[in-house]
Design an enzyme around this catalytic site. Structure first.
Site, PDB file in Angstrom:
ATOM      1  CG  ASN A 147      -0.318  -0.236   2.517  1.00 47.80           C
ATOM      2  OD1 ASN A 147       0.897  -0.130   2.615  1.00 47.80           O
ATOM      3  ND2 ASN A 147      -1.099  -0.535   3.534  1.00 47.80           N
ATOM      4  NE  ARG A 285       2.396   2.374  11.998  1.00 46.85           N
ATOM      5  CZ  ARG A 285       1.924   2.131  10.784  1.00 46.85           C
ATOM      6  NH1 ARG A 285       1.402   3.106  10.050  1.00 46.85           N
ATOM      7  NH2 ARG A 285       1.928   0.898  10.291  1.00 46.85           N
TER       8      ARG A 285
HETATM    9  P1  NDP Z   1      10.184   1.731   3.277  1.00 44.89           P
HETATM   10  O1  NDP Z   1      10.822   0.679   4.099  1.00 44.89           O
HETATM   11  O2  NDP Z   1      10.232   1.608   1.802  1.00 44.89           O
HETATM   12  O3  NDP Z   1      10.764   3.139   3.648  1.00 44.89           O
HETATM   13  C1  NDP Z   1      11.073   3.530   4.936  1.00 44.89           C
HETATM   14  C2  NDP Z   1      12.224   4.495   4.852  1.00 44.89           C
HETATM   15  O4  NDP Z   1      12.408   5.112   6.123  1.00 44.89           O
HETATM   16  C3  NDP Z   1      13.532   3.805   4.499  1.00 44.89           C
HETATM   17  O5  NDP Z   1      14.106   4.483   3.403  1.00 44.89           O
HETATM   18  C4  NDP Z   1      14.343   3.968   5.778  1.00 44.89           C
HETATM   19  O6  NDP Z   1      15.697   4.154   5.585  1.00 44.89           O
HETATM   20  C5  NDP Z   1      13.792   5.273   6.297  1.00 44.89           C
HETATM   21  N1  NDP Z   1      14.124   5.518   7.700  1.00 44.89           N
HETATM   22  C6  NDP Z   1      14.103   4.688   8.750  1.00 44.89           C
HETATM   23  N2  NDP Z   1      14.462   5.297   9.859  1.00 44.89           N
HETATM   24  C7  NDP Z   1      14.730   6.569   9.517  1.00 44.89           C
HETATM   25  C8  NDP Z   1      15.177   7.709  10.237  1.00 44.89           C
HETATM   26  N3  NDP Z   1      15.413   7.634  11.556  1.00 44.89           N
HETATM   27  N4  NDP Z   1      15.352   8.873   9.569  1.00 44.89           N
HETATM   28  C9  NDP Z   1      15.124   8.942   8.241  1.00 44.89           C
HETATM   29  N5  NDP Z   1      14.710   7.881   7.501  1.00 44.89           N
HETATM   30  C10 NDP Z   1      14.517   6.730   8.136  1.00 44.89           C
HETATM   31  O7  NDP Z   1       8.666   1.787   3.769  1.00 44.89           O
HETATM   32  P2  NDP Z   1       7.434   2.535   3.120  1.00 44.89           P
HETATM   33  O8  NDP Z   1       7.907   3.791   2.482  1.00 44.89           O
HETATM   34  O9  NDP Z   1       6.606   1.598   2.335  1.00 44.89           O
HETATM   35  O10 NDP Z   1       6.609   2.868   4.452  1.00 44.89           O
HETATM   36  C11 NDP Z   1       7.142   3.768   5.417  1.00 44.89           C
HETATM   37  C12 NDP Z   1       6.256   3.795   6.652  1.00 44.89           C
HETATM   38  O11 NDP Z   1       5.003   4.360   6.321  1.00 44.89           O
HETATM   39  C13 NDP Z   1       5.913   2.420   7.232  1.00 44.89           C
HETATM   40  O12 NDP Z   1       6.920   1.922   8.083  1.00 44.89           O
HETATM   41  C14 NDP Z   1       4.651   2.716   7.981  1.00 44.89           C
HETATM   42  O13 NDP Z   1       4.944   3.153   9.292  1.00 44.89           O
HETATM   43  C15 NDP Z   1       4.030   3.852   7.200  1.00 44.89           C
HETATM   44  N6  NDP Z   1       2.883   3.383   6.410  1.00 44.89           N
HETATM   45  C16 NDP Z   1       1.659   3.958   6.661  1.00 44.89           C
HETATM   46  C17 NDP Z   1       0.544   3.486   6.007  1.00 44.89           C
HETATM   47  C18 NDP Z   1      -0.791   4.129   6.219  1.00 44.89           C
HETATM   48  O14 NDP Z   1      -1.810   3.523   5.879  1.00 44.89           O
HETATM   49  N7  NDP Z   1      -0.862   5.334   6.748  1.00 44.89           N
HETATM   50  C19 NDP Z   1       0.604   2.360   5.058  1.00 44.89           C
HETATM   51  C20 NDP Z   1       1.959   1.932   4.784  1.00 44.89           C
HETATM   52  C21 NDP Z   1       3.034   2.401   5.476  1.00 44.89           C
HETATM   53  P3  NDP Z   1      16.690   3.020   5.097  1.00 44.89           P
HETATM   54  O15 NDP Z   1      15.875   1.825   4.726  1.00 44.89           O
HETATM   55  O16 NDP Z   1      17.339   3.707   3.949  1.00 44.89           O
HETATM   56  O17 NDP Z   1      17.538   2.767   6.284  1.00 44.89           O
END
Ligand code: NDP
Length: 399
Positions: A147, A285
């Site tokens: 999603n 979140r």
């Molecule tokens: P991804 O795993 O593709 O992306 C998450 C990104 O966050 C990664 O690039 C990761 O970095 C980065 N990250 C982690 N910690 C940090 C930090 N401290 N500072 C900066 N960047 C950080 O996930 P998605 O993009 O698909 O989803 C992201 C979040 O969105 C989910 O974890 C969820 O909480 C939320 N979500 C909400 C939904 C809703 O219905 N509202 C539905 C789906 C998701 P790297 O991997 O490069 O270390």
């Protein structure tokens, strides 16, 4: 044979739908980065149906019961006398969605002595105490990418809606008014504004890509930098931290997972460094933002608007201040649960279950915790620890 406890959100107040506004959903070939869509052997639902509520059962009942397993589906998830709490005692597998999260706290994990697998039918497994799952050897898996684009579309909608003052203007029409000045006294164009995303993973980069045609200046911060070719194609400015990025932004969108590193990141201090009148959109979140700091910033004018669909806890109690704070565009947690998204995460959940029961490996990109450590997608994007503290408060919600 396994006992599976599946916690889903409540059916619509006027009953489970018998018809839908459209006859189906578009068939997608792959996700934007080439990752394949869920590939279960079979599905027992019609894509486009409401699958995420109790009667939808994620389309799993026939598959699980034909194989001799027991499936319990409930929306009653909070408090010591909840169905979830009772059924958890001898459950082997728990399935839950972030929209209506079954909080798997350390205390609950302790009591669930048979629990081996926690599946998130969606993305974001922060409702599971990951540290406790690591320590107890429980596998945690989610349906990565199912999603992400749904949320990116929602983020763009919320940015436009806040900046252009859409919701109050719609309100004037439904109340019979024609109050143009009241509508436009808070309305701007996004063209020329600077937008920054905290995290440029699947959602964050999709948001940037979608905002480029609006001629906004695009900024991002992430733990890993995007390839240079992507930075050039979108004209991105990278910042090493949220602290260095937010002071230059007119709009900030949060797209990072909730884990100990991001919990409470947007507090009075960080929000205080933003431009006066900036907009903040959080579909990641609720706990990434300090609840009361957001309210204070809207009341003082430090923030011109706040929107999102994520709260803490969920469901949010009736007296949660984000329901009544000024200049907000909040919805319940819906952005990742469009009917389109539900078809993908129901199929992904089925794929994970098939792998589990057939003793085949779950895709690496679906894994968050396995073998007593962060694994797969979890090892990349999460850090160890617990973000479930305080979730007991969800029991205060009364529908
Ligand atoms: P991804 O795993 O593709 O992306 C998450 C990104 O966050 C990664 O690039 C990761 O970095 C980065 N990250 C982690 N910690 C940090 C930090 N401290 N500072 C900066 N960047 C950080 O996930 P998605 O993009 O698909 O989803 C992201 C979040 O969105 C989910 O974890 C969820 O909480 C939320 N979500 C909400 C939904 C809703 O219905 N509202 C539905 C789906 C998701 P790297 O991997 O490069 O270390």
């Amino acid at each position: 044979m396994a006992k599976i406890v599946c916690v889903l959100y409540q059916d619509p107040v006027d009953g489970y739908p018998t018809t839908y506004p459209r006859d189906g959903i578009p068939a997608l070939d792959t996700y934007p980065d080439g990752q394949t869509l869920p590939t279960p052997h079979d599905i027992d639902f019609v894509p486009g149906a409401l699958l995420g509520s109790v009667s939808g059962e994620l389309g799993l009942r026939r598959y699980l019961e034909d194989a001799g397993h027991t499936l319990v589906v409930t929306d009653d998830k909070d408090g010591a006398d909840s169905v979830f709490d009772r059924e958890l005692a001898d459950a082997d597998i728990v399935i839950s969605q972030p929209f209506w999260p079954a909080y798997l706290t350390a205390e609950r994990i302790d009591r669930a002595s048979n629990l081996k697998l926690a599946i998130t039918a969606g993305i974001g497994s922060d409702h599971v105490d990951l540290q406790a799952a690591i320590e107890k050897g429980i596998t945690v898996a989610e349906v990565t990418y199912c999603n992400s684009i749904s949320v990116a579309e929602h983020v763009v909608m919320m940015i436009l809606s806040l900046v252009r003052n859409y919701l109050p203007s719609y309100g004037w029409v439904t109340r019979g008014g024609w109050n143009i000045a009241d509508c436009v006294e808070r309305s701007y164009d996004v063209e020329g504004m600077t937008v920054g995303t905290v995290a440029a993973g699947r959602i964050g980069s999709a948001v940037l890509k979608r905002l480029k045609p609006f001629d906004m200046k695009l900024h991002y911060t992430d733990r890993h930098r995007l390839p240079e070719s992507v930075e050039q194609e979108l004209g991105l400015t990278f910042h090493p931290s949220a602290a260095s990025m937010v002071p230059v932004c007119d709009v900030v969108t949060i797209n990072a997972p909730l884990h100990p590193e991001t919990e409470g990141l947007f507090d009075d201090a960080l929000i205080g460094t933003m431009k006066r009148g900036a907009y903040l959109v959080n579909t990641a979140r609720g706990k990434i933002c300090d609840r009361d700091a957001v309210v204070r910033a809207l009341e003082s004018g430090q923030l011109a608007g706040y929107a999102g669909d994520v709260w803490f806890p969920q469901p949010a109690p009736q007296d949660h201040p984000w329901r009544t704070m000024p200049h907000h565009g909040m919805t319940p947690h819906i952005s990742g649960s469009s009917l389109s998204a539900q078809a993908r995460y129901a199929a992904g959940t089925r794929e994970i279950l098939e792998c589990w029961f057939e003793d085949r490996p779950i895709r690496d990109e679906y894994l968050i915790v396995a073998g007593g450590r962060l694994a797969g997608a979890g090892a990349h994007s999460y850090s160890e620890g617990d973000a479930t503290g305080g979730s007991e408060d969800a029991a205060r919600y009364k529908s």
